[in-house]
Design an enzyme around this catalytic site. Structure first.
Site, PDB file in Angstrom:
ATOM      1  N   GLU A  88       0.787  -1.228   0.000  1.00 44.41           N
ATOM      2  CA  GLU A  88       0.000   0.000   0.000  1.00 44.41           C
ATOM      3  C   GLU A  88       0.821   1.281   0.000  1.00 44.41           C
ATOM      4  O   GLU A  88       0.359   2.312  -0.492  1.00 44.41           O
ATOM      5  CB  GLU A  88      -0.934   0.001   1.225  1.00 44.41           C
ATOM      6  CG  GLU A  88      -1.996  -1.067   1.206  1.00 44.41           C
ATOM      7  CD  GLU A  88      -2.986  -0.878   0.065  1.00 44.41           C
ATOM      8  OE1 GLU A  88      -3.473   0.246  -0.124  1.00 44.41           O
ATOM      9  OE2 GLU A  88      -3.246  -1.861  -0.659  1.00 44.41           O
ATOM     10  N   SER A 479     -48.877 -30.794  39.162  1.00 48.02           N
ATOM     11  CA  SER A 479     -48.514 -31.225  40.515  1.00 48.02           C
ATOM     12  C   SER A 479     -47.149 -30.706  40.963  1.00 48.02           C
ATOM     13  O   SER A 479     -46.823 -30.797  42.154  1.00 48.02           O
ATOM     14  CB  SER A 479     -48.527 -32.755  40.594  1.00 48.02           C
ATOM     15  OG  SER A 479     -49.833 -33.244  40.359  1.00 48.02           O
TER      16      SER A 479
END
Length: 786
Positions: A88, A479
């Site tokens: 770059e 229950s």
């Protein structure tokens, strides 16, 4: 004449030059005015990934808008930095922000290549464009502003600081911002572990991440990698030998999905929703939080395995629903060819469940040959026997089932599981018939002392349904609610040795104000019954009488103390768990019994740290004594009786002290089991999302308790066996199992029962004739007016 002409041209040229210079200065002044303040770069705070951690520090979730993890330049290998500089901005360490030589060189290279291979922008200019200008337009004005800002940035920041900004900010494709996120996305690595070849490939991406994507366009990415490596050789960062080795290195690149979320998806999603609600979207998705949780991934895996195993067993008991589909001819050939292609890339292995095509069926329903690509699997009768005896849920279902054949036929596409058994000649595998369960389930495990939620599975498949049945579903506990009523009764002065009359009761509370006649599970009344036995055998009528005696409002308040927050029906049906509650609430309530009467609120998140290391919250549950230690222990002992001699006997196989209670609702729509050992409380729910009934006899004992057992066996394997600690104020007394009194000469079965000191029986059981005499109150006879 000539001199005069030359002088005139010189003056004209000077005027034009001055004019152009003036115009340039004018435009430079206009374009470079009102520039962004470069000081904002000193406080570089880009959006970063929020991470969620398990109790042992493993990442279980990531949330982001930009997938970025900041990384210090010091941990980046030299070849990674050199690769980006070579590709770059080769003169990065020499220029002052703008590089005229690089611009000219790039123009020449691009011209000779016939395409754009190299850009003229420096790394500093790219940082400026990304962080300060943030404008993608390509104009002379932006270029002038970019160059001006770059020169200023170079005067204020060091090269090291500029590289730090660049390598963390740059977009590298596949949603990855910065080199750390890219290393993880493409290679499943951290930057420290990147090789030269991998670094070169990443350095080739900034110019056009989509065009050079190694996932989508590997050949282009390799060509770009070669270019980067060549530039590194030219800049003398690497040798020609290193170039050749890096170019020849095989790269393991694939589209890696973020599978961290799948380790505990329902748990992680619960945490995500909680943090989003309390901190907002900005903090969650851009703030880089570290969220530390309570989940134990080992227990989480056990929980999921237990849930799927239990659902598979339930599904097989409910019967075979037929093939996935039927195919023949060209469609069947295409099915096998496509499957063979997939197997060439990922060969099947023992334990896999996959689709197969029935090729032939043996005589009189014998073994079945199943096509799997170009291979065959043998499906013996013994491995599909469950499908021959469906267990219908109701008469209408049985009638519907009779209309269709449950036998396998050639052309059926079915699910089979490959077994680790030696196949006979001509076959590659031995298989078992499978089908995907339709029922759902949830399981949640907590540390009763701290409230830490250690495992939570809210359904059989998060990818199929994100609905969390452990926290979001409100189902009738049946229950399983009874222990709350019994604990409330103990605190009202009743004892486990009290005799209660199991006889018909007529009460209000039916639909539209009608009378209600509660009944036991098998429509049988058992007469005088020990309170201990009533809970162990889950007697409905006695529980309704208990609730009537102690009062509905009192019991609702009692449930609130234990952590039940859902709306509860203010009538006698509450005794049988008629009000919808969550599995989390029920597990939390049972944890109070396990934790000696102390309630610790559920904890999912232990600590949240922001990106700067500041602790935003730290959660240490402070348990509050909500019921007495004595009541909690007596209830624990009563629920141990449920396991030892009642409806929960299946979990005796745990072979260590455990307490719990089953729960089943009307028409078998919900099955529950909640139980605990001294250190771990776990709740299980099983049922259908559409609330249809399960098959016959699919009670909490049969459908839910096995899931609990499978999980607890795995979770507690290797752990020392520990019994519940007996608090002061508790006494043990052996009592007559029928009368609840001290054993007499004619007593039959006796049981060892715990009592709060001072409430234990003092009388000895009378002779049988005397025992038959007695007085029953209106409560015992079981009548109540409207």
């Amino acid at each position: 004449m000539f001199k005069r002409l030359f002088l005139g041209f010189s003056i004209l040229f000077g005027v034009v030059l001055l004019g152009l210079l003036g115009v340039g200065v004018y435009f430079w002044y206009i374009w470079s005015s009102n520039l962004p303040y470069i000081g904002v770069l000193k406080d570089y705070r880009p959006p970063v990934v929020t991470r969620v951690y398990s109790a042992d520090g493993e990442v279980i979730g990531r949330f982001w808008e930009e997938k970025r993890v900041l990384v210090d330049l010091d941990v980046c290998p030299d070849h990674l930095i050199e690769a980006f500089v070579a590709a770059e901005d080769a003169r990065f360490f020499e220029h002052e922000g703008v590089d005229v030589k690089s611009i000219v060189r790039a123009m020449i290279r691009n011209f000779t290549a016939g395409r754009i291979e190299q850009g003229g922008s420096t790394i500093t200019q790219q940082v400026t464009k990304s962080l300060l200008l943030k404008n993608p337009e390509r104009t002379y004005r932006r270029k002038v502003r970019e160059a001006t800002l770059s020169l200023q940035v170079e005067r204020v920041f060091t090269k090291h600081e500029i590289l730090y900004l660049y390598l963390n900010q740059i977009y590298l494709g596949q949603g990855a911002y910065g080199v750390q996120a890219a290393a993880d996305t493409y290679f499943g690595k951290t930057v420290e572990d990147l090789t030269l070849a991998e670094s070169a490939l990443l350095a080739g991406l900034p110019q056009a991440p989509a065009r050079y994507s190694p996932v989508r366009h590997f050949d282009r990415a390799k060509a770009r990698q070669r270019y980067v490596l060549e530039r590194m050789v030219e800049e003398r960062f690497i040798t020609r030998e290193a170039f050749e080795e890096a170019l020849a290195e095989e790269l393991d690149i694939r589209e890696r999905e973020d599978n961290t979320f799948q380790k505990a998806p329902y748990f992680t999603e619960y945490v995500r929703r909680d943090v989003l609600e309390r901190y907002g979207r900005e903090m969650l998705y851009r703030g880089g939080l570290e969220i530390h949780t309570t989940v134990d991934l080992k227990l989480q895996a056990f929980a999921k395995e237990a849930l799927l195993r239990g659902l598979g067993e339930l599904d097989k008991r409910e019967g075979y629903r037929g093939p996935l589909r039927r195919i023949a001819g060209a469609e069947a050939d295409r099915f096998l060819e496509e499957q063979a292609g997939r197997f060439a890339e990922a060969p099947p292995k023992a334990g896999d469940t996959l689709e197969g095509l029935v090729l032939e069926v043996g005589d009189r329903g014998g073994a079945v040959a199943v096509g799997l690509g170009h291979e065959k699997a043998l499906l013996p009768l013994s491995h599909m026997a469950w499908a021959r005896k469906p267990n219908p849920r109701a008469a209408h279902y049985a009638a519907e089932l009779k209309k269709r054949s449950t036998a396998l036929r050639p052309g059926d596409v079915i699910l089979v599981r490959l077994l680790a058994e030696d196949p006979p000649e001509g076959y590659s595998w031995v298989a078992a018939l499978e089908q995907t369960p339709e029922a759902q389930a949830a399981i949640l495990a907590m540390d009763p002392a701290t409230g830490a939620v250690l495992a939570m599975v809210g359904g059989k498949d998060f990818n199929e349904s994100q609905y969390n049945r452990a926290t979001q579903a409100k189902r009738q506990p049946g229950s399983a609610f009874k222990p709350i009523v019994y604990a409330a009764a103990l605190d009202k002065g009743m004892t486990p040795a009290d005799i209660l009359m199991d006889s018909p009761i007529i009460a209000g509370g039916g639909e539209a104000g009608s009378v209600w006649k509660p009944k036991n599970y098998k429509d049988t009344f058992y007469g005088p019954t020990l309170m201990r036995t009533a809970l162990a055998q889950s007697r409905n009528v006695i529980t309704v009488k208990l609730l009537r005696r102690i009062g509905v409002p009192y019991t609702i308040d009692y449930a609130r103390k234990l952590g039940i927050e859902s709306d509860l029906a203010p009538d006698l049906s509450l005794a049988l768990g008629s009000s919808g509650v969550s599995l989390l609430e029920m597990t939390r309530a049972y944890a109070v019994f396990a934790n000696e009467g102390k309630a610790a609120p559920p904890v999912f998140v232990t600590r949240i740290v922001d990106r700067d290391g500041r602790v935003l919250e730290e959660n240490r549950a402070e348990a509050e004594q909500v019921i007495s230690r004595e009541t909690a222990y007596v209830m624990t002992d009563l629920m141990k009786a449920v396991v030892e001699e009642g409806t929960g006997t299946r979990v005796k196989a745990l072979q260590r002290p455990a307490a719990g209670k089953t729960g089943t609702t009307n028409d078998l729509r919900d099955a529950w089991f909640l139980g605990f050992t001294p250190d771990l409380v776990t709740g299980v729910w099983v049922g259908y999302d559409d609330q249809r009934s399960m098959a016959r006899n699919e009670t909490g004992s049969r459908a839910a308790s096995p899931v609990w057992l499978y999980f607890m066996q795995a979770a507690l394997e290797g752990e020392p066996v520990r019994d519940f600690e007996v608090p002061e104020g508790i006494v043990f007394a052996r009592i007559d199992a029928k009368t609840g009194l001290l054993p007499g000469p004619s007593s039959g079965r006796t049981v060892l029962q715990t009592f709060v000191e001072g409430t234990e029986p003092k009388e000895v059981s009378p002779e049988p004739a005397a025992a038959r005499q007695g007085h029953f109150s209106e409560f015992d006879l079981g009548f109540e007016g409207n």
